[in-house]
Design an enzyme around this catalytic site. Structure first.
Site, PDB file in Angstrom:
ATOM      1  N   GLY A  95      -5.840  -3.619   7.855  1.00 35.85           N
ATOM      2  CA  GLY A  95      -6.872  -2.590   7.866  1.00 35.85           C
ATOM      3  C   GLY A  95      -7.956  -2.746   8.910  1.00 35.85           C
ATOM      4  O   GLY A  95      -8.429  -1.757   9.473  1.00 35.85           O
ATOM      5  N   ASP A 128      -8.806   0.092   5.723  1.00 32.77           N
ATOM      6  CA  ASP A 128      -8.743   1.433   6.318  1.00 32.77           C
ATOM      7  C   ASP A 128      -8.316   2.512   5.322  1.00 32.77           C
ATOM      8  O   ASP A 128      -8.608   3.693   5.524  1.00 32.77           O
ATOM      9  CB  ASP A 128      -7.735   1.422   7.474  1.00 32.77           C
ATOM     10  CG  ASP A 128      -6.333   1.046   6.998  1.00 32.77           C
ATOM     11  OD1 ASP A 128      -6.211   0.023   6.274  1.00 32.77           O
ATOM     12  OD2 ASP A 128      -5.368   1.760   7.311  1.00 32.77           O
ATOM     13  N   THR A 179      -0.601   2.217   6.935  1.00 33.85           N
ATOM     14  CA  THR A 179      -0.514   0.951   6.200  1.00 33.85           C
ATOM     15  C   THR A 179      -0.439  -0.192   7.199  1.00 33.85           C
ATOM     16  O   THR A 179       0.250  -0.094   8.216  1.00 33.85           O
ATOM     17  CB  THR A 179       0.703   0.907   5.257  1.00 33.85           C
ATOM     18  OG1 THR A 179       0.792  -0.421   4.715  1.00 33.85           O
ATOM     19  CG2 THR A 179       2.015   1.249   5.957  1.00 33.85           C
ATOM     20  N   GLY A 180      -1.162  -1.253   6.912  1.00 38.36           N
ATOM     21  CA  GLY A 180      -1.156  -2.384   7.835  1.00 38.36           C
ATOM     22  C   GLY A 180      -2.460  -3.149   7.728  1.00 38.36           C
ATOM     23  O   GLY A 180      -3.205  -2.976   6.761  1.00 38.36           O
ATOM     24  N   ARG A 209     -14.819  -6.557   0.566  1.00 36.71           N
ATOM     25  CA  ARG A 209     -14.074  -6.092   1.756  1.00 36.71           C
ATOM     26  C   ARG A 209     -13.406  -4.724   1.506  1.00 36.71           C
ATOM     27  O   ARG A 209     -12.806  -4.493   0.472  1.00 36.71           O
ATOM     28  CB  ARG A 209     -13.011  -7.136   2.102  1.00 36.71           C
ATOM     29  CG  ARG A 209     -12.153  -6.794   3.316  1.00 36.71           C
ATOM     30  CD  ARG A 209     -10.833  -6.163   2.918  1.00 36.71           C
ATOM     31  NE  ARG A 209      -9.979  -5.935   4.078  1.00 36.71           N
ATOM     32  CZ  ARG A 209      -8.898  -5.163   4.064  1.00 36.71           C
ATOM     33  NH1 ARG A 209      -8.532  -4.573   2.958  1.00 36.71           N
ATOM     34  NH2 ARG A 209      -8.167  -4.999   5.157  1.00 36.71           N
ATOM     35  N   VAL A 210     -13.538  -3.848   2.472  1.00 35.50           N
ATOM     36  CA  VAL A 210     -12.887  -2.535   2.396  1.00 35.50           C
ATOM     37  C   VAL A 210     -11.990  -2.378   3.618  1.00 35.50           C
ATOM     38  O   VAL A 210     -12.401  -2.683   4.734  1.00 35.50           O
ATOM     39  CB  VAL A 210     -13.928  -1.391   2.384  1.00 35.50           C
ATOM     40  CG1 VAL A 210     -13.241  -0.042   2.250  1.00 35.50           C
ATOM     41  CG2 VAL A 210     -14.938  -1.578   1.251  1.00 35.50           C
ATOM     42  N   THR A 258       0.850  -1.189   0.000  1.00 32.36           N
ATOM     43  CA  THR A 258       0.000   0.000   0.000  1.00 32.36           C
ATOM     44  C   THR A 258       0.886   1.240   0.000  1.00 32.36           C
ATOM     45  O   THR A 258       1.974   1.211   0.569  1.00 32.36           O
ATOM     46  CB  THR A 258      -0.863  -0.025   1.292  1.00 32.36           C
ATOM     47  OG1 THR A 258      -1.792  -1.073   1.170  1.00 32.36           O
ATOM     48  CG2 THR A 258      -1.589   1.279   1.542  1.00 32.36           C
TER      49      THR A 258
HETATM   50  N1  ASP Z   1      -4.235  -1.182   5.041  1.00 29.74           N
HETATM   51  C1  ASP Z   1      -4.456  -1.914   3.818  1.00 29.74           C
HETATM   52  C2  ASP Z   1      -5.791  -2.618   3.892  1.00 29.74           C
HETATM   53  O1  ASP Z   1      -6.110  -3.162   4.937  1.00 29.74           O
HETATM   54  C3  ASP Z   1      -3.413  -2.912   3.510  1.00 29.74           C
HETATM   55  C4  ASP Z   1      -1.974  -2.475   3.688  1.00 29.74           C
HETATM   56  O2  ASP Z   1      -1.698  -1.370   4.130  1.00 29.74           O
HETATM   57  O3  ASP Z   1      -1.070  -3.259   3.373  1.00 29.74           O
HETATM   58  O4  ASP Z   1      -6.491  -2.682   2.905  1.00 29.74           O
END
Ligand code: ASP
Length: 313
Positions: free
Chosen positions: A233, A210, A230-231, A207-208, A179
């Site tokens: 979500g 963050d 990022t992480g 699915r959505v 991301t």
């Molecule tokens: N935060 C993003 C999500 O959950 C994924 C990511 O940051 O790697 O869609």
């Protein structure tokens, strides 16, 4: 001239030095430098933080190494469904899109929602209809096809898991992508932030995460800070991460660094939420915290040197 500052990320996750080749490392660093320089170009000529954020994210969206735009991960159905958001700290105006397909640069669509619609958040077919109306660029399915991303989907399907982009096992840690996001402060004292993603590999049921949610994955307020996350979500949504950091500064008087430490390395860790974020305050202070093994990240201040990081220092 007043000072400007900018930071970007290219995703967080299990990024280990031991599983990276020097060539791969070079290409990620090159991709990050190109992106941050495109934002710097705008900021150093007096341009708006919002435009710098868009430019840096477009550069990352066009790079297949990162999980956004061209390099977006695949859904369970083998499609690329993308999410993006952007926010301006001066006006608290924001725009976001979710579950859009075939949009070359979702961040530009998010910005168009903010500037040319009466709404903040558009989804799916409606968002794509708006993109057509705005005459934004569409790209065919094969533009988004990246073999490694498809292999990741096949692997995730085998175990029926939903995988955060850097935590796949299929590439043995060699071909990690992520991301993307950017935060910027312009010479006029305005902050902006934005985030763009393909989400998580093998995601289902629309699915959505963050990334397109204002307050969770992205936030900007000239009185406090600009944040892009990022992480995993689901955890970032429940912890309302980006807005929480702004609130800790606004209502509790914490510094940017203190607020980020509390949220990323205490609250999220207790929750089990893996990831990180980039943060910039109105005085140009930058902090890039993460609780995962690594996070692709870069920052630059006017008159300063470029910082590029991947692993824990
Ligand atoms: N935060 C993003 C999500 O959950 C994924 C990511 O940051 O790697 O869609």
């Amino acid at each position: 001239m007043n000072k400007f500052a900018i930071a970007i990320h290219g995703g967080a996750g299990t990024i280990l030095r031991t599983s990276m080749t020097p060539e791969k490392e070079m290409s990620y660093k090159k991709g990050m430098e190109e992106a941050i320089r495109s934002g710097e170009k705008i900021l150093s000529s007096g341009g708006a933080a919002l435009d710098a954020v868009e430019a840096a994210i477009i550069s990352l969206e066009n790079n297949p190494l990162f999980n956004a735009g061209k390099g977006a991960v695949f859904t369970n159905e083998g499609k690329n469904e993308m999410d993006a958001s952007i926010m301006e700290g001066k006006t608290l105006m924001a725009g976001a899109v979710t579950s859009v397909k075939n949009i070359k640069n979702p961040v530009t669509l998010a910005k168009a929602v903010m500037q040319h619609s009466e709404h903040v958040f558009l989804s799916g077919l409606g968002a794509m209809e708006f993109a057509e109306k705005m005459k934004l660029e569409f790209a065919p399915d094969d533009y988004f096809f990246v073999q490694q991303r498809y292999d990741q989907l096949l692997q995730a399907k085998e175990t029926d898991s939903i995988v955060m982009d850097h935590n796949d096992t299929v590439t043995s840690g060699k071909d990690k992508t992520g991301t993307v996001g950017c935060v910027a402060l312009d010479v006029h004292g305005n902050l902006a932030g934005g985030t763009s993603t393909g989400g998580m590999t093998n995601k289902k049921y629309g699915r959505v995460g963050d990334s397109p949610m204002i307050g969770a994955g992205t936030y900007a307020n000239n009185n406090t800070c600009a944040i892009s996350c990022t992480g995993h979500g689901e955890y970032f949504i429940r912890a309302v991460v980006a807005y929480d950091i702004s609130c800790l500064m606004e209502y509790k008087g914490l510094s940017l660094k203190q607020a980020c430490e509390l949220v990323v390395n205490k609250k999220l860790v207790t929750f089990g939420g893996e990831g990180g974020l980039i943060a910039l305050d109105k005085n140009g202070n930058i902090t890039l915290p993460f609780n995962s093994e690594g996070m692709y990240r870069a920052s630059l201040k006017s008159g300063g040197e470029l910082f590029l990081g991947i692993y824990k220092e």
